[in-house]
Write an enzyme that holds these catalytic residues in place. Sequence first.
Site, PDB file in Angstrom:
ATOM      1  N   ARG A 148       0.826  -1.214   0.000  1.00  0.00           N
ATOM      2  CA  ARG A 148       0.000   0.000   0.000  1.00  0.00           C
ATOM      3  C   ARG A 148       0.861   1.266   0.000  1.00  0.00           C
ATOM      4  NH1 ARG A 148      -5.406  -1.665   2.060  1.00  0.00           N
ATOM      5  NH2 ARG A 148      -6.043   0.476   2.329  1.00  0.00           N
ATOM      6  N   TYR A 151       0.827   4.286  -2.545  1.00  0.00           N
ATOM      7  CA  TYR A 151      -0.285   5.224  -2.391  1.00  0.00           C
ATOM      8  C   TYR A 151      -0.130   6.025  -1.089  1.00  0.00           C
ATOM      9  CZ  TYR A 151      -5.233   6.744  -2.175  1.00  0.00           C
ATOM     10  OH  TYR A 151      -6.394   7.466  -2.100  1.00  0.00           O
ATOM     11  N   GLU A 153       2.474   6.491   1.020  1.00  0.00           N
ATOM     12  CA  GLU A 153       3.647   7.365   1.069  1.00  0.00           C
ATOM     13  C   GLU A 153       3.613   8.397  -0.054  1.00  0.00           C
ATOM     14  OE1 GLU A 153       5.273   7.623   3.579  1.00  0.00           O
ATOM     15  OE2 GLU A 153       5.900   5.729   4.474  1.00  0.00           O
ATOM     16  N   GLY A 154       3.026   8.013  -1.182  1.00  0.00           N
ATOM     17  CA  GLY A 154       2.867   8.976  -2.282  1.00  0.00           C
ATOM     18  C   GLY A 154       2.031  10.165  -1.833  1.00  0.00           C
ATOM     19  N   ARG A 192     -13.210  -1.660  -4.830  1.00  0.00           N
ATOM     20  CA  ARG A 192     -13.441  -1.205  -3.451  1.00  0.00           C
ATOM     21  C   ARG A 192     -14.647  -1.928  -2.871  1.00  0.00           C
ATOM     22  NH1 ARG A 192     -12.161   5.157  -4.249  1.00  0.00           N
ATOM     23  NH2 ARG A 192     -12.757   4.676  -6.378  1.00  0.00           N
ATOM     24  N   PHE A 197     -19.338  -5.362  -3.059  1.00  0.00           N
ATOM     25  CA  PHE A 197     -20.476  -6.028  -2.394  1.00  0.00           C
ATOM     26  C   PHE A 197     -21.764  -5.817  -3.191  1.00  0.00           C
ATOM     27  CE2 PHE A 197     -18.850  -6.087   2.335  1.00  0.00           C
ATOM     28  CZ  PHE A 197     -17.860  -6.987   1.962  1.00  0.00           C
ATOM     29  N   ASP A 279      -3.658  -4.154   5.622  1.00  0.00           N
ATOM     30  CA  ASP A 279      -5.037  -3.647   5.590  1.00  0.00           C
ATOM     31  C   ASP A 279      -5.352  -3.012   6.956  1.00  0.00           C
ATOM     32  OD1 ASP A 279      -7.550  -4.574   3.565  1.00  0.00           O
ATOM     33  OD2 ASP A 279      -8.149  -3.926   5.570  1.00  0.00           O
TER      34      ASP A 279
HETATM   35  P1  NAD Z   1     -10.846   7.260  -9.286  1.00  0.00           P
HETATM   36  O1  NAD Z   1      -9.825   6.214  -9.537  1.00  0.00           O
HETATM   37  O2  NAD Z   1     -12.260   6.972  -9.664  1.00  0.00           O
HETATM   38  O3  NAD Z   1     -10.435   8.640  -9.972  1.00  0.00           O
HETATM   39  C1  NAD Z   1      -9.111   9.038 -10.137  1.00  0.00           C
HETATM   40  C2  NAD Z   1      -8.986   9.657 -11.523  1.00  0.00           C
HETATM   41  O4  NAD Z   1      -7.623  10.092 -11.710  1.00  0.00           O
HETATM   42  C3  NAD Z   1      -9.289   8.668 -12.640  1.00  0.00           C
HETATM   43  O5  NAD Z   1     -10.180   9.240 -13.565  1.00  0.00           O
HETATM   44  C4  NAD Z   1      -7.930   8.389 -13.261  1.00  0.00           C
HETATM   45  O6  NAD Z   1      -7.993   8.016 -14.616  1.00  0.00           O
HETATM   46  C5  NAD Z   1      -7.211   9.700 -13.014  1.00  0.00           C
HETATM   47  N1  NAD Z   1      -5.749   9.583 -13.015  1.00  0.00           N
HETATM   48  C6  NAD Z   1      -4.998   8.653 -12.371  1.00  0.00           C
HETATM   49  N2  NAD Z   1      -3.703   8.876 -12.616  1.00  0.00           N
HETATM   50  C7  NAD Z   1      -3.619   9.961 -13.442  1.00  0.00           C
HETATM   51  C8  NAD Z   1      -2.554  10.654 -14.061  1.00  0.00           C
HETATM   52  N3  NAD Z   1      -1.287  10.290 -13.862  1.00  0.00           N
HETATM   53  N4  NAD Z   1      -2.867  11.719 -14.842  1.00  0.00           N
HETATM   54  C9  NAD Z   1      -4.137  12.093 -15.056  1.00  0.00           C
HETATM   55  N5  NAD Z   1      -5.195  11.456 -14.493  1.00  0.00           N
HETATM   56  C10 NAD Z   1      -4.925  10.403 -13.697  1.00  0.00           C
HETATM   57  O7  NAD Z   1     -10.756   7.615  -7.729  1.00  0.00           O
HETATM   58  P2  NAD Z   1     -11.679   8.542  -6.829  1.00  0.00           P
HETATM   59  O8  NAD Z   1     -12.324   7.683  -5.818  1.00  0.00           O
HETATM   60  O9  NAD Z   1     -12.517   9.428  -7.665  1.00  0.00           O
HETATM   61  O10 NAD Z   1     -10.567   9.398  -6.073  1.00  0.00           O
HETATM   62  C11 NAD Z   1     -10.251  10.727  -6.469  1.00  0.00           C
HETATM   63  C12 NAD Z   1      -9.183  11.277  -5.549  1.00  0.00           C
HETATM   64  O11 NAD Z   1      -9.659  11.261  -4.197  1.00  0.00           O
HETATM   65  C13 NAD Z   1      -7.886  10.503  -5.567  1.00  0.00           C
HETATM   66  O12 NAD Z   1      -6.809  11.404  -5.490  1.00  0.00           O
HETATM   67  C14 NAD Z   1      -7.934   9.673  -4.315  1.00  0.00           C
HETATM   68  O13 NAD Z   1      -6.653   9.398  -3.818  1.00  0.00           O
HETATM   69  C15 NAD Z   1      -8.724  10.579  -3.381  1.00  0.00           C
HETATM   70  N6  NAD Z   1      -9.412   9.806  -2.339  1.00  0.00           N
HETATM   71  C16 NAD Z   1     -10.509   9.041  -2.655  1.00  0.00           C
HETATM   72  C17 NAD Z   1     -11.110   8.289  -1.660  1.00  0.00           C
HETATM   73  C18 NAD Z   1     -12.336   7.445  -1.934  1.00  0.00           C
HETATM   74  O14 NAD Z   1     -12.802   6.770  -1.031  1.00  0.00           O
HETATM   75  N7  NAD Z   1     -12.912   7.466  -3.105  1.00  0.00           N
HETATM   76  C19 NAD Z   1     -10.599   8.293  -0.358  1.00  0.00           C
HETATM   77  C20 NAD Z   1      -9.463   9.059  -0.100  1.00  0.00           C
HETATM   78  C21 NAD Z   1      -8.884   9.820  -1.096  1.00  0.00           C
HETATM   79  N1  UDP Z   2     -12.783  -5.586   1.467  1.00  0.00           N
HETATM   80  C1  UDP Z   2     -13.531  -6.758   1.581  1.00  0.00           C
HETATM   81  N2  UDP Z   2     -14.018  -7.303   0.437  1.00  0.00           N
HETATM   82  C2  UDP Z   2     -13.827  -6.753  -0.792  1.00  0.00           C
HETATM   83  C3  UDP Z   2     -13.085  -5.548  -0.901  1.00  0.00           C
HETATM   84  C4  UDP Z   2     -12.576  -5.004   0.256  1.00  0.00           C
HETATM   85  O1  UDP Z   2     -13.740  -7.277   2.681  1.00  0.00           O
HETATM   86  O2  UDP Z   2     -14.324  -7.329  -1.776  1.00  0.00           O
HETATM   87  C5  UDP Z   2     -12.265  -4.957   2.704  1.00  0.00           C
HETATM   88  C6  UDP Z   2     -10.804  -4.542   2.650  1.00  0.00           C
HETATM   89  O3  UDP Z   2      -9.975  -5.600   3.064  1.00  0.00           O
HETATM   90  C7  UDP Z   2     -10.785  -3.384   3.639  1.00  0.00           C
HETATM   91  C8  UDP Z   2     -12.176  -2.757   3.500  1.00  0.00           C
HETATM   92  O4  UDP Z   2     -12.993  -3.752   2.884  1.00  0.00           O
HETATM   93  O5  UDP Z   2     -10.617  -3.854   4.948  1.00  0.00           O
HETATM   94  C9  UDP Z   2     -12.193  -1.497   2.660  1.00  0.00           C
HETATM   95  O6  UDP Z   2     -11.550  -1.785   1.441  1.00  0.00           O
HETATM   96  P1  UDP Z   2     -11.465  -0.746   0.238  1.00  0.00           P
HETATM   97  O7  UDP Z   2     -10.560  -1.351  -0.785  1.00  0.00           O
HETATM   98  O8  UDP Z   2     -12.826  -0.359  -0.171  1.00  0.00           O
HETATM   99  O9  UDP Z   2     -10.819   0.565   0.884  1.00  0.00           O
HETATM  100  P2  UDP Z   2      -9.515   0.822   1.789  1.00  0.00           P
HETATM  101  O10 UDP Z   2      -8.944  -0.486   2.258  1.00  0.00           O
HETATM  102  O11 UDP Z   2      -8.581   1.539   0.897  1.00  0.00           O
HETATM  103  O12 UDP Z   2     -10.034   1.610   2.914  1.00  0.00           O
END
Ligand code: NAD
Ligand code: UDP
Length: 320
Positions: A148, A151, A153-154, A192, A197, A279
């Site tokens: 992980r 992501y 550390e990034g 996710r 689910f 995780d």
């Molecule tokens: P997503 O994967 O649906 O959307 C990310 C978008 O970024 C995609 O359209 C992808 O094609 C684009 N992308 C990826 N790398 C790229 C690059 N190098 N250049 C141009 N475009 C690029 O994810 P999301 O759920 O919509 O998340 C959006 C942002 O929110 C992300 O930065 C993510 O880290 C952050 N975030 C989301 C969640 C969540 O639960 N959804 C939680 C925490 C943080």
């Molecule tokens: N998870 C799960 N079944 C799945 C996908 C994810 O039980 O089919 C668990 C996963 O191990 C984590 C939680 O659901 O504990 C949330 O996972 P997700 O990938 O949605 O987000 P993140 O782990 O990045 O919070």
Amino acid sequence: MTSLLGRPKRVLVTGGAGFIGSHLTRRLLERGDDVVVVDNFYSGSRDNILELRDEPRFELMRHDVTFPLYIEVDEIYHLACPASPVFYQRDPVQTTKTCVHGSINMLGLAKRTNAKILLASTSEVYGDPAVHPQEESYWGNVNTIGIRSCYDEGKRAAETLFFDYWRQHQLRIKVARIFNTYGPRMAPDDGRVVSNFIVQALQGQPLTIFGDGQQTRSFCYVDDLVEGLIRLMDSPDEVTGPINLGNPGEFTMLELAEKVLALVGGDSKLEYRPLPQDDPVRRRPDITRAQTTLGWGPTVPLDEGLARTVDHFRAKLAGV
Ligand code: NAD
Ligand code: UDP
Ligand code: UDP
């Protein structure tokens, strides 16, 4: 919204073809902004924004943010980055490049254009948290060399860059730490837990529970999250964050599976799979800072948000 220049604000949304970005883009267009979406479609889809193509204030650029970008903008929502573990682990080197080179380029763009810039950071900066619930003052518990880490550390490096551009170049920055967000327009194969689910239940497949299903997450409906992002961008310049945005309701994955099964019906069983490395065991945001600074809090309870998301996937899988 009209800027001080008397013309619509020019807003860049990187990652605007993704799940959150496509919702944010619609909200910004609705309020009158000019929106440029930059996306390389790594994890997002053109379908998410297809219906916007005839909108005169909308523009789509296929571009990878790890390469420089020279356009003129007033505000930047920097969301580009895959968010699902399945996607960000598929090409982990690219994930780190996107977080680091992508942020440097967008910060350079903000510096040249004097644009305000918001980072979509993540609760993953807290890693597998030893403090619960997580406040912004907590520094986190993150493995530097695990699967992980690209992501986690990034995003931590991206936060560092934002605050160094703020200290060194006086950029106007906003850092949002987003907790698990869900809703319509997640990709069905996103990987996710919420989308997995729901799609599994709708297809009569077993629901895949990783580990014993006792790990917790807090799920925020996407409309609430987008409202929080916009309030943060519109907040006074001294509000830099980091600021948690999420729904403090905390559920085990077994509880989530039960809710999805109750909504969808059918007779899907549970299928237990190994827990992926690193995780996080539990996660819940302390949102006091967002409440007091932005007057923001979530309004959509999990059951309601899940019902809307189920409706979306039901229509999508039926090809509607
Ligand atoms: P997503 O994967 O649906 O959307 C990310 C978008 O970024 C995609 O359209 C992808 O094609 C684009 N992308 C990826 N790398 C790229 C690059 N190098 N250049 C141009 N475009 C690029 O994810 P999301 O759920 O919509 O998340 C959006 C942002 O929110 C992300 O930065 C993510 O880290 C952050 N975030 C989301 C969640 C969540 O639960 N959804 C939680 C925490 C943080
Ligand atoms: N998870 C799960 N079944 C799945 C996908 C994810 O039980 O089919 C668990 C996963 O191990 C984590 C939680 O659901 O504990 C949330 O996972 P997700 O990938 O949605 O987000 P993140 O782990 O990045 O919070
Ligand atoms: N950059 C960009 N668009 C711009 C300005 C800069 O993509 O409008 C990129 C460029 O690649 C640059 C990086 O942002 O290397 C960082 O810019 P900064 O001005 O901080 O540093 P530089 O490397 O130019 O000294």
